[in-house]
Design an enzyme around this catalytic site. Sequence first.
Site, PDB file in Angstrom:
ATOM      1  CB  SER A  20      88.840  53.947  31.081  1.00  0.00           C
ATOM      2  OG  SER A  20      89.700  52.889  30.739  1.00  0.00           O
ATOM      3  NE  ARG A  24      86.565  53.791  35.691  1.00  0.00           N
ATOM      4  CZ  ARG A  24      87.211  52.833  35.048  1.00  0.00           C
ATOM      5  NH1 ARG A  24      87.073  52.711  33.722  1.00  0.00           N
ATOM      6  NH2 ARG A  24      87.998  51.987  35.705  1.00  0.00           N
ATOM      7  N   GLY A  91      84.614  43.536  29.335  1.00  0.00           N
ATOM      8  CA  GLY A  91      84.879  43.219  30.732  1.00  0.00           C
ATOM      9  C   GLY A  91      84.313  44.256  31.680  1.00  0.00           C
ATOM     10  NE  ARG A 119      88.806  40.007  30.902  1.00  0.00           N
ATOM     11  CZ  ARG A 119      88.849  41.303  30.569  1.00  0.00           C
ATOM     12  NH1 ARG A 119      88.200  41.728  29.476  1.00  0.00           N
ATOM     13  NH2 ARG A 119      89.527  42.154  31.298  1.00  0.00           N
ATOM     14  CB  SER A 164      90.893  43.512  37.478  1.00  0.00           C
ATOM     15  OG  SER A 164      90.236  44.594  36.837  1.00  0.00           O
ATOM     16  CD  GLN A 166      87.976  46.414  34.080  1.00  0.00           C
ATOM     17  OE1 GLN A 166      87.337  45.373  33.978  1.00  0.00           O
ATOM     18  NE2 GLN A 166      88.548  46.992  33.040  1.00  0.00           N
ATOM     19  CG  ASP A 307      94.992  48.586  29.841  1.00  0.00           C
ATOM     20  OD1 ASP A 307      95.144  47.383  30.140  1.00  0.00           O
ATOM     21  OD2 ASP A 307      93.896  49.165  29.925  1.00  0.00           O
ATOM     22  CE  LYS A 334      94.372  44.578  32.650  1.00  0.00           C
ATOM     23  NZ  LYS A 334      93.510  45.690  33.112  1.00  0.00           N
ATOM     24  CE  LYS A 405      88.066  44.352  24.817  1.00  0.00           C
ATOM     25  NZ  LYS A 405      86.746  43.803  25.147  1.00  0.00           N
TER      26      LYS A 405
END
Length: 447
Positions: A20, A24, A91, A119, A164, A166, A307, A334, A405
Amino acid sequence: MTPRPAPPRPLTAHVPGSKSITTRALLLAAAANGTSTLWAPLVSHDTLAFGKAVGRLGARVENSPSDQFWAVTGSGRGPTGTAVVWCADAGTAARFLPPFCATGEGVFTFDGSEQLRARPLSPLMTAMTELGAELETPVPGRLPLTVRAAGLEGGELRVDSSMSSQFLSGLLMAAPLMRHPVRADLRASVSRPYLDMTLDLMRRFGADVKEPESGVIEVRPGGYRATALVIEPDASTASYLFAAAAATEQRITVPGLCGRSIQGDLRFVEALSTMGAQVEVGDRAVTVTGTGRLRGGFDLEMGDISDTFMTLAAIAPLADAPLTLGGVRHARFKESDRVAAVTRNLRACGVRVDETEDSVTVHPGTPRPARIACHRDHRIAMAFSVLGLAARVPMVLDDPYCVTKTFPGFHQEMARLFPDYTVPERVPFSEPHDVGGHRDTRKAGER
């Protein structure tokens, strides 16, 4: 009086950098004017795809030897020109990069794997359109997506963040590059800790971010400045090692995590403490020690740290009473429908599970060997690896190396820390993977 036995000697776990934070930071560095240094980044499929994507959009990403740091040089403005961006399974790339591109000028097309195409993106697309973006997509609310960029005006952000956070994070990170100030109400969003992480990182890169009232954010134009950032170990990834310690009477320490962490998922150790594990959160490390007993018989609200709900669900059968994990409806959107996937896999292990739209209740039981359907979801693979270790029963993962991943060395690290852990063989994937925009049709032995 018989003295209590000393706790086991702590084993130091090697946990890679936060996904994360890495993704970012890659975007913010690409938007900043100058060269930023990102120390200890996560090197995984998702972050490599993200780094390649910002490179396609004009930033320069240079890797040091052994990936100790990445140097990212940005232009201080939104992208210009024309680019086709492959997001692979990431994603965050599909949700963070389109708003960034919309602040620039040009035509940018985003696409990804079949899993990523499935998604939802509708809330992001709707919000971007309201800000003045011109979007084209053959399938409403899904990739592929083309952004015809001519800058974004700013103003009031109205985003459906029930699926989400996000979507809102992507728009907030683009806000300093918009023409006018942006105002956003975060109070109805899920996963608020991830939004707090986004805002913290924006400030570190020089953004003008204020909170005039609780839950309401104002971001003013002005862009970003280059900075140096040390990326914390991934708290979500650490949850698997902490859970394994709690369920096996082991003692695991993760250096680099501490009470000052900007990752909300570190609160997972509070859940382990409630279940009976001994938890130490220090200034430089976090340690979890199993005490030989896991308690149940209560409800835990996990919406802010969803998560990690699968990690807890995986060891819940070993507790002494049922455990209900709630607030996780958004986990259905997700990499897979994680609520349904956890339920079905636990039932395949002979464990009783009650499922609602927003929760699972896991009952105590003795898990039996099972074949685990990973759904190409790294978190399912890692969570059920922990259950197999803790219950001492073989779990056959249908896609054990989907863990690349976020944690390419997961199985090897588990085997190093827990001698009873068996590194799985590379078995055939349940479906072909996408590699660099092409279907991976090689046989399992060739991968």
